[in-house]
Design a protein around this motif. Structure first.
Motif, short mmCIF file in Angstrom:
data_model
loop_
_atom_site.label_atom_id
_atom_site.label_comp_id
_atom_site.label_asym_id
_atom_site.label_seq_id
_atom_site.Cartn_x
_atom_site.Cartn_y
_atom_site.Cartn_z
N PHE A 156 0.83 -1.21 0.00
CA PHE A 156 0.00 0.00 0.00
C PHE A 156 0.86 1.26 0.00
O PHE A 156 0.81 2.07 -0.93
CB PHE A 156 -0.94 0.00 1.21
N PHE A 157 1.71 1.42 1.02
CA PHE A 157 2.46 2.67 1.17
C PHE A 157 3.48 2.85 0.04
O PHE A 157 3.51 3.89 -0.62
CB PHE A 157 3.15 2.69 2.53
N ARG A 158 4.33 1.83 -0.18
CA ARG A 158 5.37 1.97 -1.20
C ARG A 158 4.76 2.09 -2.61
O ARG A 158 5.24 2.88 -3.43
CB ARG A 158 6.32 0.78 -1.14
N LEU A 159 3.73 1.30 -2.88
CA LEU A 159 3.08 1.40 -4.18
C LEU A 159 2.36 2.74 -4.34
O LEU A 159 2.33 3.31 -5.44
CB LEU A 159 2.09 0.25 -4.37
N HIS A 160 1.81 3.25 -3.26
CA HIS A 160 1.13 4.55 -3.31
C HIS A 160 2.13 5.66 -3.63
O HIS A 160 1.83 6.58 -4.41
CB HIS A 160 0.42 4.83 -1.99
N LEU A 161 3.33 5.58 -3.04
CA LEU A 161 4.36 6.56 -3.35
C LEU A 161 4.78 6.49 -4.81
O LEU A 161 5.18 7.50 -5.41
CB LEU A 161 5.58 6.35 -2.44
N VAL A 187 -8.34 -7.55 -0.03
CA VAL A 187 -7.22 -8.36 -0.51
C VAL A 187 -6.11 -8.43 0.55
O VAL A 187 -5.61 -9.53 0.87
CB VAL A 187 -6.67 -7.80 -1.84
N LEU A 188 -5.68 -7.31 1.07
CA LEU A 188 -4.59 -7.31 2.05
C LEU A 188 -4.99 -8.02 3.35
O LEU A 188 -4.19 -8.81 3.89
CB LEU A 188 -4.13 -5.88 2.34
N PRO A 189 -6.19 -7.78 3.91
CA PRO A 189 -6.59 -8.58 5.08
C PRO A 189 -6.66 -10.08 4.79
O PRO A 189 -6.27 -10.90 5.64
CB PRO A 189 -7.98 -8.02 5.43
N TRP A 190 -7.15 -10.45 3.60
CA TRP A 190 -7.18 -11.87 3.25
C TRP A 190 -5.77 -12.45 3.20
O TRP A 190 -5.52 -13.55 3.72
CB TRP A 190 -7.85 -12.05 1.88
N LEU A 191 -4.85 -11.72 2.58
CA LEU A 191 -3.47 -12.19 2.51
C LEU A 191 -2.85 -12.32 3.90
O LEU A 191 -2.08 -13.25 4.16
CB LEU A 191 -2.63 -11.23 1.65
N THR A 192 -3.18 -11.39 4.78
CA THR A 192 -2.65 -11.45 6.15
C THR A 192 -3.09 -12.74 6.84
O THR A 192 -2.27 -13.47 7.41
CB THR A 192 -3.13 -10.23 6.96
#
Length: 319
Positions: A156-161, A187-192
């Motif tokens: 999220f953060f790095r891709l957002h940058l 998606v991210l909660p599922w991956l977690t």
């Protein structure tokens, strides 16, 4: 089979009744005064007594439990102490979030965990097997909140940058409003959940499949000239999935009561976040409602596991 289901349902009802007694004793008989908490520290004794009367706390214990059980049988979980909303409504608005998170994560960790476990069992002590062992050790040693924060940072953060907004950092969009955004936000909660839980399922699948592959009926199937793929997936894997089904029932039942860490990391307004808020504010009716709903999910999950045993392995089919 029908008698077995009826017995399990009756046992589940008994378990839920015992849980209701335990919850009532814990939250209503334990030495604390919710009336004093609601009225505030500066309240006069008359105000505290009025609040206690409105809550029915000035009645006998048996009378309080009778009213409590009667409301439960009618689906009434009471009202929140702090916003006067029905607990049933509060849980109903949060439940779809937890359901979406749990069921999606379960599908993902089953595909990942069982797939890795099968590949490792087919080639024991190979490089693939050793790599799977590293994956298992990494998954078992990584706490959920750390996995979630790492995914937020990199995806999220790095891709957002970099100008790529593929994965939202939090929030929830109802499935009925937009299925695409619903899945994108989860998606991210599922991956977690999948990365943390898949390690356990990989280990269970590998161990159970290696044991099943030494059975006589597997050697018989191979001697008949069946392909290894058919032996693995048609005969051995069904029996090997029994411990996986047990673990799945435990995990899904527990997560349906609220995936507290994952929901708080990603800002999902589910039952877990509601439970944390209720504990912080000492909102007893909401806490009791969440505990009872979570208990019901665990009982239903155990019933589903028992029925799954009969499908996976005819040797344990009830009569």
């Amino acid at each position: 089979m029908v008698r077995f289901i009826v017995r399990r349902l009756l046992f589940g009802v008994l378990v839920l009744w015992l849980i209701s007694v335990a919850v009532f004793a814990l939250f209503f008989v334990a030495p604390h005064d919710p009336a004093r908490t609601i009225a505030g520290r500066q309240a006069t004794p008359e105000t505290v007594a009025l609040v206690r009367h409105r809550l029915g706390l000035d009645q006998s214990v048996l009378s309080q439990y009778g009213h409590f059980l009667s409301r439960l049988l009618h689906g009434d979980l009471g009202y929140s102490y702090y916003n006067s909303e029905p607990v049933r409504s509060l849980i109903a608005t949060r439940l779809p979030v937890t359901l979406s998170l749990t069921l999606g994560g379960a599908v993902l960790w089953l595909i990942l965990g069982v797939g890795i476990g099968v590949m490792a069992a087919r080639r024991p002590r190979s490089l693939l097997d050793r790599t799977a062992t590293v994956f298992v050790l990494g998954g078992l040693s990584m706490p959920t909140f750390l996995v979630g924060l790492l995914l937020l940072y990199f995806l999220f953060f790095r891709l957002h940058l970099a100008g790529i907004d593929a994965f939202p950092g939090g929030g929830y969009v109802p499935l009925t409003q937009s299925p695409g955004q619903w899945a994108q936000h989860l998606v991210l909660p599922w991956l977690t959940l999948a990365l943390v839980s898949a390690a356990t399922y990989s280990r269970l699948t590998r161990a159970a499949l290696l044991e099943v592959l030494d059975e006589d009926y597997i050697r018989t199937a191979r001697s008949k000239g069946l392909s290894e793929r058919r032996v693995i997936y048609r005969h051995a894997l069904r029996s090997a999935l029994t411990p996986v089904a047990t673990q799945l029932g435990i995990d899904v039942g527990a997560l349906l009561g609220g995936a507290i860490i994952t929901e708080n990391v990603f800002g999902l307004p589910g039952l877990g976040q509601l439970a944390v808020q209720s504990v912080t504010t000492q909102d007893l009716p909401v806490i009791v409602g969440i505990v009872l709903v979570a208990s019901a999910f665990v009982v239903l999950a155990n019933l589903a596991v028992d029925l799954t045993y009969a499908v996976l392995d005819p040797r344990v089919r009830p009569t």
